[in-house]
Design an enzyme around this catalytic site. Sequence first.
Site, PDB file in Angstrom:
ATOM      1  N   SER A 143       0.840  -1.196   0.000  1.00 48.10           N
ATOM      2  CA  SER A 143       0.000   0.000   0.000  1.00 48.10           C
ATOM      3  C   SER A 143       0.878   1.250   0.000  1.00 48.10           C
ATOM      4  O   SER A 143       1.792   1.359  -0.822  1.00 48.10           O
ATOM      5  CB  SER A 143      -0.938  -0.073   1.213  1.00 48.10           C
ATOM      6  OG  SER A 143      -2.017   0.789   1.054  1.00 48.10           O
ATOM      7  N   ARG A 210     -12.277   5.480   9.216  1.00 48.16           N
ATOM      8  CA  ARG A 210     -11.717   4.124   9.277  1.00 48.16           C
ATOM      9  C   ARG A 210     -12.718   3.089   8.764  1.00 48.16           C
ATOM     10  O   ARG A 210     -12.356   2.139   8.098  1.00 48.16           O
ATOM     11  CB  ARG A 210     -11.321   3.812  10.712  1.00 48.16           C
ATOM     12  CG  ARG A 210     -10.693   2.437  10.919  1.00 48.16           C
ATOM     13  CD  ARG A 210      -9.388   2.286  10.179  1.00 48.16           C
ATOM     14  NE  ARG A 210      -8.631   1.124  10.651  1.00 48.16           N
ATOM     15  CZ  ARG A 210      -7.486   0.740  10.119  1.00 48.16           C
ATOM     16  NH1 ARG A 210      -6.959   1.403   9.107  1.00 48.16           N
ATOM     17  NH2 ARG A 210      -6.854  -0.308  10.588  1.00 48.16           N
ATOM     18  N   ASP A 300      -8.149  -7.308  -4.893  1.00 48.71           N
ATOM     19  CA  ASP A 300      -7.927  -5.936  -4.386  1.00 48.71           C
ATOM     20  C   ASP A 300      -8.796  -4.945  -5.159  1.00 48.71           C
ATOM     21  O   ASP A 300      -8.610  -4.717  -6.359  1.00 48.71           O
ATOM     22  CB  ASP A 300      -6.433  -5.571  -4.523  1.00 48.71           C
ATOM     23  CG  ASP A 300      -6.047  -4.304  -3.751  1.00 48.71           C
ATOM     24  OD1 ASP A 300      -6.928  -3.459  -3.511  1.00 48.71           O
ATOM     25  OD2 ASP A 300      -4.863  -4.167  -3.416  1.00 48.71           O
ATOM     26  N   HIS A 329      -7.381  -5.945  -0.554  1.00 46.09           N
ATOM     27  CA  HIS A 329      -6.139  -5.221  -0.312  1.00 46.09           C
ATOM     28  C   HIS A 329      -5.404  -5.723   0.944  1.00 46.09           C
ATOM     29  O   HIS A 329      -4.175  -5.828   0.968  1.00 46.09           O
ATOM     30  CB  HIS A 329      -6.496  -3.736  -0.171  1.00 46.09           C
ATOM     31  CG  HIS A 329      -5.323  -2.847  -0.008  1.00 46.09           C
ATOM     32  ND1 HIS A 329      -4.311  -2.777  -0.931  1.00 46.09           N
ATOM     33  CD2 HIS A 329      -4.986  -1.987   0.993  1.00 46.09           C
ATOM     34  CE1 HIS A 329      -3.405  -1.902  -0.518  1.00 46.09           C
ATOM     35  NE2 HIS A 329      -3.787  -1.420   0.641  1.00 46.09           N
ATOM     36  N   ASP A 330      -6.156  -6.033   1.992  1.00 47.53           N
ATOM     37  CA  ASP A 330      -5.535  -6.462   3.261  1.00 47.53           C
ATOM     38  C   ASP A 330      -4.800  -7.797   3.159  1.00 47.53           C
ATOM     39  O   ASP A 330      -4.160  -8.209   4.144  1.00 47.53           O
ATOM     40  CB  ASP A 330      -6.593  -6.552   4.370  1.00 47.53           C
ATOM     41  CG  ASP A 330      -6.626  -5.311   5.245  1.00 47.53           C
ATOM     42  OD1 ASP A 330      -5.756  -4.433   5.054  1.00 47.53           O
ATOM     43  OD2 ASP A 330      -7.522  -5.220   6.101  1.00 47.53           O
TER      44      ASP A 330
END
Length: 349
Positions: A143, A210, A300, A329-330
Amino acid sequence: MNSTTLSAVFPGPIRLESGANLPSVTVAYETYGDLNPERNNAVLVCHALTGSAHAWGPSSDPGWWEGVIGAGKGLDPGRHFVVCSNFLGGCYGTTGPTSIDPSTGRRYGPEFPQMSVRDMVMVQTLLMDHLGIRRLACVIGGSLGGMQALEWAAGFPERVDSVIAIGCGLRHSAWAIGLNEVARQAILQDPAWQEGMYDRQPSRGLGLARMVAMLSYRSPRSFEGKFGRAIRSGTDPALFEVESYLHYQGEKLVQRFDANTYLGITRAMDGHDLVRGREGLRGSLKKSPVRCLAIGVDSDLLYPTYEQREVAEIFGRGRYAEIASPHGHDAFLIEYDQLNPLVAQFLNV
Ligand code: COA
């Protein structure tokens, strides 16, 4: 900061890309393993948006990349001298909005100058000088960490042998900028934000920022598998598990992060564009000896795999690899069984 975190102070003025000067910069960092006599085994790990220098630690105090650092893993402190620092503009010990401005004696807060990913990397070069590392074997990150790795290859090719950029692109896309803007607006529209001069966090705004971000870090398949339509037991009114999860993650970030820092870092990410102001970069990266491994995650949504393919293609010595995962993505923080062999093979060439 963790007990294992060290700090180095660099006297200024330290000039940023914007032209602003910082009177001095403190950098929080950690190292694992030893620099070999040839000084050629150093690997810089760059963290993502809300990370810190604490990438690795004991089980009582684990770091954020335990899955990749350790004996027999992709980055082995028995072989590599691993360095991780909190980047400029962060809130885990390196100079940023929560630091005291020596000229006023107060927190910089919203007055902290806008830094760029290039500024983060410039400050990392100061740390490398401090540690006696002239040349890095590799710079690696996911990232925003990957964006820093790419900036090393573009800005300091004489100081790095290779880079591994996971889940990022050559430039921040309109999609990623849009998501960041929604997160920023959540903070800016919280009455507690107080033009950034808050004493207490604008917790609703930061928590909401968040929550939005967490959605972009995963995927529909990931959430379906994790939560489906399950209801959190004991909740009244009833909450879906996914709602409970997002609330929890939002509150958890508010406890450990700073809203002005979040604004500054997301703006730095939005400014990421490797070729900006560098006319000959495409040609020079084609001829560059710097090797690049660009790793994408097939699910992603934030940085789709065509962005990492593009990263690999801009390098003469670029390679693309893909992680198969439902986690979006994580996955760079989850799929260690796939990530470690890729990292180890690339570094062992
Ligand atoms: N309600 C409330 N809390 C829940 C929950 C629910 N339905 N389901 C899980 N949780 C909590 C767990 O209790 C756990 O809490 P803890 O971290 O305090 O121990 C946490 O959520 C686990 O998160 P989860 O996402 O389920 O873990 P994971 O193993 O799938 O993923 C991480 C690990 C590190 C990727 C993830 O926790 C995380 O932090 N993601 C964000 C990382 C990030 O910033 N990524 C972006 C980089 S740019």
